[in-house]
Design a protein around this motif. Structure first.
Motif, PDB file in Angstrom:
ATOM      1  N   ASN A   1       0.618  -1.159  -0.061  1.00 43.92           N
ATOM      2  CA  ASN A   1      -0.119  -0.017  -0.223  1.00 43.92           C
ATOM      3  C   ASN A   1       0.473   1.125   0.380  1.00 43.92           C
ATOM      4  OD1 ASN A   1      -2.451   1.787  -0.247  1.00 43.92           O
ATOM      5  ND2 ASN A   1      -2.439   1.416   2.034  1.00 43.92           N
TER       6      ASN A   1
ATOM      7  N   ALA B   1      -2.495   4.482  -4.931  1.00 48.53           N
ATOM      8  CA  ALA B   1      -4.082   4.476  -4.512  1.00 48.53           C
ATOM      9  C   ALA B   1      -4.129   5.810  -6.202  1.00 48.53           C
ATOM     10  CB  ALA B   1      -4.702   5.580  -3.304  1.00 48.53           C
TER      11      ALA B   1
ATOM     12  N   GLU C   1      -5.317   2.258  -8.794  1.00 40.40           N
ATOM     13  CA  GLU C   1      -5.960   2.292  -8.002  1.00 40.40           C
ATOM     14  C   GLU C   1      -6.203   0.691  -7.801  1.00 40.40           C
ATOM     15  OE1 GLU C   1      -9.820   4.646  -8.399  1.00 40.40           O
ATOM     16  OE2 GLU C   1      -9.287   4.058 -10.254  1.00 40.40           O
TER      17      GLU C   1
ATOM     18  N   THR D   1      -5.623  -2.949  -5.477  1.00 46.26           N
ATOM     19  CA  THR D   1      -6.068  -3.673  -4.306  1.00 46.26           C
ATOM     20  C   THR D   1      -4.903  -4.140  -4.305  1.00 46.26           C
ATOM     21  OG1 THR D   1      -8.662  -4.348  -4.826  1.00 46.26           O
ATOM     22  CG2 THR D   1      -8.018  -5.770  -3.409  1.00 46.26           C
TER      23      THR D   1
ATOM     24  N   HIS E   1      -9.281  -2.387  -0.306  1.00 47.67           N
ATOM     25  CA  HIS E   1      -9.957  -2.786  -2.192  1.00 47.67           C
ATOM     26  C   HIS E   1     -10.365  -1.519  -2.304  1.00 47.67           C
ATOM     27  CE1 HIS E   1     -12.784  -4.866  -4.386  1.00 47.67           C
ATOM     28  NE2 HIS E   1     -12.959  -3.707  -4.117  1.00 47.67           N
ATOM     29  N   ARG E   2      -9.237  -1.281  -3.631  1.00 47.46           N
ATOM     30  CA  ARG E   2      -9.494  -1.072  -4.526  1.00 47.46           C
ATOM     31  C   ARG E   2     -10.127  -1.197  -6.149  1.00 47.46           C
ATOM     32  NH1 ARG E   2      -4.231   1.575  -2.210  1.00 47.46           N
ATOM     33  NH2 ARG E   2      -5.092   2.678  -1.385  1.00 47.46           N
ATOM     34  N   LYS E   3      -9.448  -0.902  -6.774  1.00 48.25           N
ATOM     35  CA  LYS E   3     -10.881  -1.487  -8.439  1.00 48.25           C
ATOM     36  C   LYS E   3      -9.703  -1.984  -9.044  1.00 48.25           C
ATOM     37  CE  LYS E   3     -13.378   3.133  -9.057  1.00 48.25           C
ATOM     38  NZ  LYS E   3     -12.954   4.180  -9.918  1.00 48.25           N
TER      39      LYS E   3
END
Length: 387
Positions: A328, A333, A338, A340, A380-382
């Motif tokens: 992370n 981000a 984006e 995960t 959790h992202r895209k």
């Protein structure tokens, strides 16, 4: 009035000069003409002011002891507010600069911490360097950064690097994800140098370690992919010998087995974007027989894999392939990715590392080494589907 050349006169002048060095200058500066008439001091040459301002000069200027002035320039030492302000003002006017080398010789402490890193292209480690540096500076220590060369002879490199580090009389060493960490750590222990291994697992006696919960992080990644409907899951390691990568894979595989699945594909990216891109091309070369999800040992490699999947192979993420990274880092981000990912908390890990090392440095007797594990969590992202 005593005549020039009189032994008593000469001796008294010698005492005056000696007392001035002991900081009785405010009183003794009034002596001279009154005691010795209009005669000059019995010296053959005029005393010249040194171009280097010393701690003694500042002490004389403020009429305080050398120890009080010294404490003003010693991080963490206690000095009264008004006294400190007066000393700092006088030091600025005189142009005094603290001499760290002289302090090292007198205290036998350099207040320098060696930080050994590798893989600086991994965005996680610049964050760690910043965090550790700020924490150490807050306690009056400073970081001396060593970047060990990748691909070098580890045996020779370890010996050479240790000699370099110890030549700076460092007070402690932090080994941050270096391929030679274990061997170097053992030599530090043999030299009685406080050492902490950051983001590594070690069974060495006398070596403290700080790591994120890599095994649990691997489990979180597998569970997230299983919840989102993945059936054929792959894993791309960093280095096959790296303890962090081994634990992440072990947690991932164990969670798959617990759910009745097995690892569908695996590869090694060597923490290198070019090598991991090649590994991704091979893993996803056959669309009829490729993974529908992949867990990658760090975000740095995950970015390269995403570029290959989307831009070279024309695959849709997460529709065709789901991707999870680890770390992370801030770039995860960004809108272009984006990603995960599994977060390892750089701030908490850095705080634990610095606290552990300083405890060793300040301890009067050898401390039992600690092994600190910092929890991980899923972000959790895209690049994964909703579970």
């Amino acid at each position: 009035m005593w005549p020039i050349g009189d032994p008593i006169t000469t001796n008294i002048w010698n005492i005056v000069r000696f007392c001035k060095r002991l900081q009785f200058a405010p009183i003794l500066d009034t002596l001279g003409d009154d005691c010795f008439g209009n005669h000059a001091a019995p010296v053959s040459k005029p005393i010249k002011k040194s171009s280097i301002v010393t701690l003694e000069d500042v002490a004389l200027a403020v009429g305080m002891s050398i120890s009080t002035v010294s404490r003003t320039f010693t991080p963490g030492a206690s000095v009264g507010k008004h006294a400190k302000a007066k000393i700092l003002r006088a030091a600025a006017e005189l142009g005094y600069r603290p001499n760290a080398i002289a302090r090292t010789l007198s205290t036998r402490q350099s207040r320098i911490i060696a930080l050994v890193v590798s893989y600086l292209h991994n965005q996680f480690y610049p964050l760690v360097i910043e965090q550790i540096s700020k924490l150490l500076q807050h306690d009056g220590f400073h970081v001396l950064l060593f970047v060990n060369e990748e691909g070098a002879n580890h045996e020779t490199q370890t010996d050479d690097l240790l000699l370099q580090i110890l030549s700076y009389q460092v007070d402690g060493i932090i080994l941050a994800s270096s391929p030679i960490s274990s061997k170097l750590a053992k030599q530090c222990v043999d030299n009685n140098t406080p050492v902490v291994m950051f983001n590594r697992i070690s069974k060495l006696q006398g070596v403290g370690t700080v790591e994120s919960d890599n095994y649990a992080g691997g489990q979180l990644a597998a569970q997230a992919l299983l919840r989102s409907g993945a059936k054929r899951m792959g894993f791309i390691a960093g280095l096959e010998t790296a303890s962090t990568s081994i634990e992440r894979q072990r947690g991932f595989v164990d969670a798959l087995k617990a759910a009745g699945h097995s690892l569908f594909a695996q590869a090694v990216g060597h923490y290198d974007q070019h090598k991991v891109a090649a590994a991704a091309r091979q893993m996803f070369s056959e669309k009829a027989n490729m993974p529908d999800a992949v867990f990658i040992a760090n975000d740095h490699m995950a970015f390269a894999v995403l570029d290959v999947l989307r831009n070279e192979l024309g695959l849709s993420v997460p529709r065709d392939v789901q991707v999870i990274g680890f770390d992370n880092v801030p770039q995860a981000a960004w809108g272009a990715y984006e990603l995960t990912t599994i977060e390892q908390n750089a701030e908490q890990m850095s705080q634990a590392t610095v606290s552990m090392l300083l405890a060793q440095i300040h301890a009067k007797e050898q401390l039992k080494p600690l092994h600190v594990v910092i929890p991980t969590r899923l972000i959790h992202r895209k690049t994964t589907r909703n579970s």
